[in-house]
Scaffold this motif. Sequence first.
Motif, PDB file in Angstrom:
ATOM      1  N   UNK A   1       0.914  -1.159  -0.045  1.00  0.00           N
ATOM      2  CA  UNK A   1       0.012   0.052   0.068  1.00  0.00           C
ATOM      3  C   UNK A   1       0.876   1.333  -0.030  1.00  0.00           C
ATOM      4  N   UNK A   2       2.056   1.211   0.182  1.00  0.00           N
ATOM      5  CA  UNK A   2       2.899   2.441   0.520  1.00  0.00           C
ATOM      6  C   UNK A   2       3.725   2.973  -0.815  1.00  0.00           C
TER       7      UNK A   2
ATOM      8  N   UNK B   1       3.697   1.553  -5.469  1.00  0.00           N
ATOM      9  CA  UNK B   1       3.190   1.989  -6.703  1.00  0.00           C
ATOM     10  C   UNK B   1       3.796   3.122  -7.236  1.00  0.00           C
ATOM     11  N   UNK B   2       4.513   4.043  -6.421  1.00  0.00           N
ATOM     12  CA  UNK B   2       5.410   5.114  -6.750  1.00  0.00           C
ATOM     13  C   UNK B   2       6.663   4.564  -7.866  1.00  0.00           C
TER      14      UNK B   2
ATOM     15  N   UNK C   1       5.527   3.509 -11.154  1.00  0.00           N
ATOM     16  CA  UNK C   1       5.568   4.613 -11.990  1.00  0.00           C
ATOM     17  C   UNK C   1       6.838   5.003 -12.526  1.00  0.00           C
TER      18      UNK C   1
ATOM     19  N   UNK D   1      -1.754  -4.762 -15.794  1.00  0.00           N
ATOM     20  CA  UNK D   1      -2.196  -3.548 -15.208  1.00  0.00           C
ATOM     21  C   UNK D   1      -1.132  -2.457 -15.484  1.00  0.00           C
ATOM     22  N   UNK D   2       0.077  -2.811 -15.427  1.00  0.00           N
ATOM     23  CA  UNK D   2       1.196  -1.818 -16.022  1.00  0.00           C
ATOM     24  C   UNK D   2       1.395  -1.728 -17.587  1.00  0.00           C
ATOM     25  N   UNK D   3       0.564  -2.383 -18.226  1.00  0.00           N
ATOM     26  CA  UNK D   3       0.547  -2.470 -19.736  1.00  0.00           C
ATOM     27  C   UNK D   3       2.056  -3.221 -20.072  1.00  0.00           C
TER      28      UNK D   3
ATOM     29  N   UNK E   1       1.544   9.427  -4.043  1.00  0.00           N
ATOM     30  CA  UNK E   1       2.420   8.056  -4.291  1.00  0.00           C
ATOM     31  C   UNK E   1       1.828   6.986  -5.149  1.00  0.00           C
ATOM     32  N   UNK E   2       0.409   7.190  -4.919  1.00  0.00           N
ATOM     33  CA  UNK E   2      -0.432   6.024  -5.948  1.00  0.00           C
ATOM     34  C   UNK E   2      -0.891   6.915  -7.114  1.00  0.00           C
TER      35      UNK E   2
ATOM     36  N   UNK F   1       1.609  12.892  -8.705  1.00  0.00           N
ATOM     37  CA  UNK F   1       1.587  14.389  -8.478  1.00  0.00           C
ATOM     38  C   UNK F   1       0.720  15.229  -8.847  1.00  0.00           C
TER      39      UNK F   1
ATOM     40  N   UNK G   1      -1.282   5.480 -12.235  1.00  0.00           N
ATOM     41  CA  UNK G   1      -0.552   4.866 -12.895  1.00  0.00           C
ATOM     42  C   UNK G   1      -0.927   3.900 -13.949  1.00  0.00           C
ATOM     43  N   UNK G   2      -0.808   3.849 -14.887  1.00  0.00           N
ATOM     44  CA  UNK G   2      -1.154   2.958 -16.028  1.00  0.00           C
ATOM     45  C   UNK G   2      -2.480   2.494 -15.679  1.00  0.00           C
ATOM     46  N   UNK G   3      -3.014   1.110 -15.894  1.00  0.00           N
ATOM     47  CA  UNK G   3      -4.055   0.488 -15.547  1.00  0.00           C
ATOM     48  C   UNK G   3      -4.279   0.106 -13.964  1.00  0.00           C
ATOM     49  N   UNK G   4      -3.162   0.380 -13.357  1.00  0.00           N
ATOM     50  CA  UNK G   4      -3.025  -0.008 -11.944  1.00  0.00           C
ATOM     51  C   UNK G   4      -3.837   0.943 -10.865  1.00  0.00           C
TER      52      UNK G   4
ATOM     53  N   UNK H   1      -9.033  -2.721 -10.831  1.00  0.00           N
ATOM     54  CA  UNK H   1      -9.466  -3.300  -9.741  1.00  0.00           C
ATOM     55  C   UNK H   1      -8.535  -3.635  -9.022  1.00  0.00           C
ATOM     56  N   UNK H   2      -7.270  -2.880  -8.890  1.00  0.00           N
ATOM     57  CA  UNK H   2      -6.313  -3.060  -7.629  1.00  0.00           C
ATOM     58  C   UNK H   2      -7.052  -2.419  -6.592  1.00  0.00           C
TER      59      UNK H   2
ATOM     60  N   UNK I   1      -5.912   1.187  -0.600  1.00  0.00           N
ATOM     61  CA  UNK I   1      -5.972   1.144   0.656  1.00  0.00           C
ATOM     62  C   UNK I   1      -6.300   2.101   1.775  1.00  0.00           C
TER      63      UNK I   1
END
Lengths: 210, 139
Positions: free
Chosen positions: A85-86, A89-90, A93, A130-132, B45-46, B49, B54-57, B94-95, B98
Amino acid sequence: MKWHLILCAAMLLSLSSCKPPPEPKVKVLGETLVYHQTIDGQVRYDTVTAVIPQFHFIDQYGHQVDTGTISGHVYVVDFFFTHCPSICPKMKAELHKVYEKYSDKGVLILSHSIDPERDTFPALRLYAEKLNIDNNKWLFLTGDHDSIYAMADRYLAYAKEDKESPGGFVHDGNFILVDKKRHIRGYYDGTTDEGTEKMMSDIELLLHEK
Amino acid sequence: MKSKFLRIILIVVPLGCISFFLYMTFFHSAYDHPGRYVYLDHCSSCHGEKGEGIQQLVPPLADADLAREQFDSLPCWILAGTNRPMIVNGKTYDQPMYPTAMTDIEMTNLLNYLASDMVHAKRQYKSDAVIKMMQRCRP
């Protein structure tokens, strides 16, 4: 007046004799061992730099990935888990920028999951989609628990199970850059744009190495 | 005397207008919303900024149709997280989202920031209303 002219000429000469600055280099990291043995009464030295050892993992397609897969490639390593969760993801990216810029130039990305229970290879494939990502340039790896954590140690990465922390695992946010001969060449903060930029400039240098 | 005064006004007023216009166009964004800092701490962070996702995530927030239509659901999604798949601007995500702990002041600033600068929803919140929204979804 005459002296001034001579002084000027001397200064010009000294300027012209300046050498061009040395080419920028990226250091080889890890312990360097020096072996010595005596041959015909003479002591001979052999310097051996640290190399990432043989490994076997499974990628998101269920294929085996080993040292042969990455041989001759500059590659980037990170540790993550899909339920993170932290910072993950960053980091993903940021890695996506590296993927977009360098996957055509032979740079590979190895993302090691540290959660083999939940991150089976189909789960990793779903995450990659999901990240293609649908090719062999960015591999999401799993394997047995002990070999994953032993590998993290070899990359000098921090990865541990921790019930207290969000998601159940802790790991650092570093990208690890490895050269074509499996020497570690750099650690970069994968949670910032600046860290990623620095790594990409080092990748440029490593790509020109033989 | 009078014509000199008039001339000065004729120069100063348009100059003032132009510089105000330039300031609003180029520097106004530097005047940060307090909710921007909450966003950078807890969300960027998800969601990125600039809210690009992020993409399909991770779905985007910038001009996201789902966030605009269901803006009042945002506090609960933020506090409790959600597992429901979301369709944002035509794409499915669908991620799981949190849970994130937040004070009512932070939540109020964040919602107003999202509404005005990112989602572009015509909303404005005061903290007493936000406290009620937050109480309704605390587990």
